[in-house]
Design a protein around this motif. Structure first.
Motif, PDB file in Angstrom:
ATOM      1  N   GLN A   1       0.825  -1.213   0.000  1.00 21.07           N
ATOM      2  CA  GLN A   1       0.000   0.000   0.000  1.00 21.07           C
ATOM      3  C   GLN A   1       0.857   1.261   0.000  1.00 21.07           C
ATOM      4  O   GLN A   1       0.554   2.228  -0.706  1.00 21.07           O
ATOM      5  CB  GLN A   1      -0.940   0.000   1.214  1.00 21.07           C
ATOM      6  CG  GLN A   1      -1.988   1.056   1.177  1.00 21.07           C
ATOM      7  CD  GLN A   1      -2.916   0.905  -0.016  1.00 21.07           C
ATOM      8  OE1 GLN A   1      -3.270  -0.184  -0.416  1.00 21.07           O
ATOM      9  NE2 GLN A   1      -3.298   2.027  -0.603  1.00 21.07           N
TER      10      GLN A   1
ATOM     11  N   ARG B   1       3.894   1.565  -1.232  1.00 16.94           N
ATOM     12  CA  ARG B   1       4.509   1.689  -2.560  1.00 16.94           C
ATOM     13  C   ARG B   1       3.522   2.285  -3.554  1.00 16.94           C
ATOM     14  O   ARG B   1       3.863   3.147  -4.348  1.00 16.94           O
ATOM     15  CB  ARG B   1       4.981   0.316  -3.067  1.00 16.94           C
ATOM     16  CG  ARG B   1       6.101  -0.294  -2.300  1.00 16.94           C
ATOM     17  CD  ARG B   1       7.413  -0.028  -2.852  1.00 16.94           C
ATOM     18  NE  ARG B   1       7.485  -0.448  -4.253  1.00 16.94           N
ATOM     19  CZ  ARG B   1       8.559  -0.321  -4.965  1.00 16.94           C
ATOM     20  NH1 ARG B   1       9.636   0.182  -4.428  1.00 16.94           N
ATOM     21  NH2 ARG B   1       8.585  -0.679  -6.216  1.00 16.94           N
ATOM     22  N   ARG B   2       2.275   1.812  -3.506  1.00 17.93           N
ATOM     23  CA  ARG B   2       1.253   2.350  -4.401  1.00 17.93           C
ATOM     24  C   ARG B   2       1.011   3.831  -4.112  1.00 17.93           C
ATOM     25  O   ARG B   2       0.822   4.627  -5.033  1.00 17.93           O
ATOM     26  CB  ARG B   2      -0.053   1.575  -4.245  1.00 17.93           C
ATOM     27  CG  ARG B   2      -0.012   0.216  -4.860  1.00 17.93           C
ATOM     28  CD  ARG B   2      -1.346  -0.469  -4.716  1.00 17.93           C
ATOM     29  NE  ARG B   2      -1.311  -1.796  -5.302  1.00 17.93           N
ATOM     30  CZ  ARG B   2      -2.273  -2.676  -5.182  1.00 17.93           C
ATOM     31  NH1 ARG B   2      -3.352  -2.399  -4.480  1.00 17.93           N
ATOM     32  NH2 ARG B   2      -2.173  -3.861  -5.754  1.00 17.93           N
ATOM     33  N   THR B   3       1.006   4.193  -2.839  1.00 22.00           N
ATOM     34  CA  THR B   3       0.803   5.585  -2.456  1.00 22.00           C
ATOM     35  C   THR B   3       1.924   6.461  -2.996  1.00 22.00           C
ATOM     36  O   THR B   3       1.673   7.547  -3.522  1.00 22.00           O
ATOM     37  CB  THR B   3       0.719   5.714  -0.920  1.00 22.00           C
ATOM     38  OG1 THR B   3      -0.350   4.899  -0.452  1.00 22.00           O
ATOM     39  CG2 THR B   3       0.509   7.139  -0.498  1.00 22.00           C
TER      40      THR B   3
ATOM     41  N   ARG C   1       3.800   5.920  -5.618  1.00 20.49           N
ATOM     42  CA  ARG C   1       3.642   6.031  -7.070  1.00 20.49           C
ATOM     43  C   ARG C   1       2.542   7.019  -7.426  1.00 20.49           C
ATOM     44  O   ARG C   1       2.668   7.815  -8.351  1.00 20.49           O
ATOM     45  CB  ARG C   1       3.335   4.669  -7.677  1.00 20.49           C
ATOM     46  CG  ARG C   1       4.543   3.806  -7.826  1.00 20.49           C
ATOM     47  CD  ARG C   1       4.260   2.612  -8.732  1.00 20.49           C
ATOM     48  NE  ARG C   1       5.110   1.514  -8.324  1.00 20.49           N
ATOM     49  CZ  ARG C   1       4.683   0.353  -7.876  1.00 20.49           C
ATOM     50  NH1 ARG C   1       3.408   0.087  -7.805  1.00 20.49           N
ATOM     51  NH2 ARG C   1       5.540  -0.581  -7.535  1.00 20.49           N
ATOM     52  N   SER C   2       1.428   6.952  -6.684  1.00 20.44           N
ATOM     53  CA  SER C   2       0.310   7.869  -6.944  1.00 20.44           C
ATOM     54  C   SER C   2       0.718   9.310  -6.686  1.00 20.44           C
ATOM     55  O   SER C   2       0.377  10.208  -7.455  1.00 20.44           O
ATOM     56  CB  SER C   2      -0.895   7.514  -6.078  1.00 20.44           C
ATOM     57  OG  SER C   2      -1.361   6.236  -6.389  1.00 20.44           O
TER      58      SER C   2
END
Length: 166
Positions: A69, A71-73, A75-76
């Motif tokens: 989560q 890592r996704r944050t 990237r976003s």
């Protein structure tokens, strides 16, 4: 292009996003995760291997989900930074060009209009400021209010002087 290579891009330095190892260490050092891992270790010491493995498995699952989560944050947030990057209208080679704000270099002539975001530090060279209809209307209203306020103050001063009888 030569000035951009010599001076670098017009952007603030940004920190590198944390690596997977750093995210894993952060997630594993959360107090609740440490408490659950300690409980799992205690279950192992007491001989209840089934409960210990289940508890430690869920701890690993929570840590893994947290890392994914985060890592996704990251990237976003990087994608949002790119979308929100300011653009600039500059005069280069005698033609107006719209470029990314990070590509501005010293010596560019920046063309600004009302409501534009200023994408860099700059030296203000000239202003061709024509009042907009709203500004002209605002100025006339301010003049009327000021004249009305002055007339009211004068009237109150005369009234005060008359009532006191000086």
């Amino acid at each position: 292009a030569a000035r951009l290579a010599a001076n670098g891009p017009n952007e603030l330095p940004s920190a590198r996003p944390p690596g997977v190892g750093r995210l894993l260490a952060d997630a594993a050092s959360e107090p609740m995760v440490l408490l659950l891992a300690a409980c799992g270790a205690l279950y192992l010491l007491l001989g209840d291997h089934g409960d210990a493995l289940m508890l430690l498995g869920f701890v690993g699952l929570v840590v893994g989900m947290t890392v994914i989560q985060k890592r996704r944050t990251e990237r976003s947030l990087g994608a949002l930074r790119q979308l929100a990057a300011p653009r600039a209208l500059v005069l280069r080679d005698g033609r107006p060009q719209r470029i990314a704000g990070r590509e501005l270099v010293e010596g560019d002539l920046l063309l600004l209009a009302e409501g534009d975001r200023v994408p860099a530090d700059l030296v203000l060279a000239a202003i061709d400021a024509q009042p907009t209809p709203t500004q002209a209307q605002t100025r006339s209203v301010v003049r009327q209010v000021a004249a009305g306020g002055l007339a009211l103050a004068s009237l109150l001063g005369v009234l005060y002087w008359w009532l006191r009888g000086d």
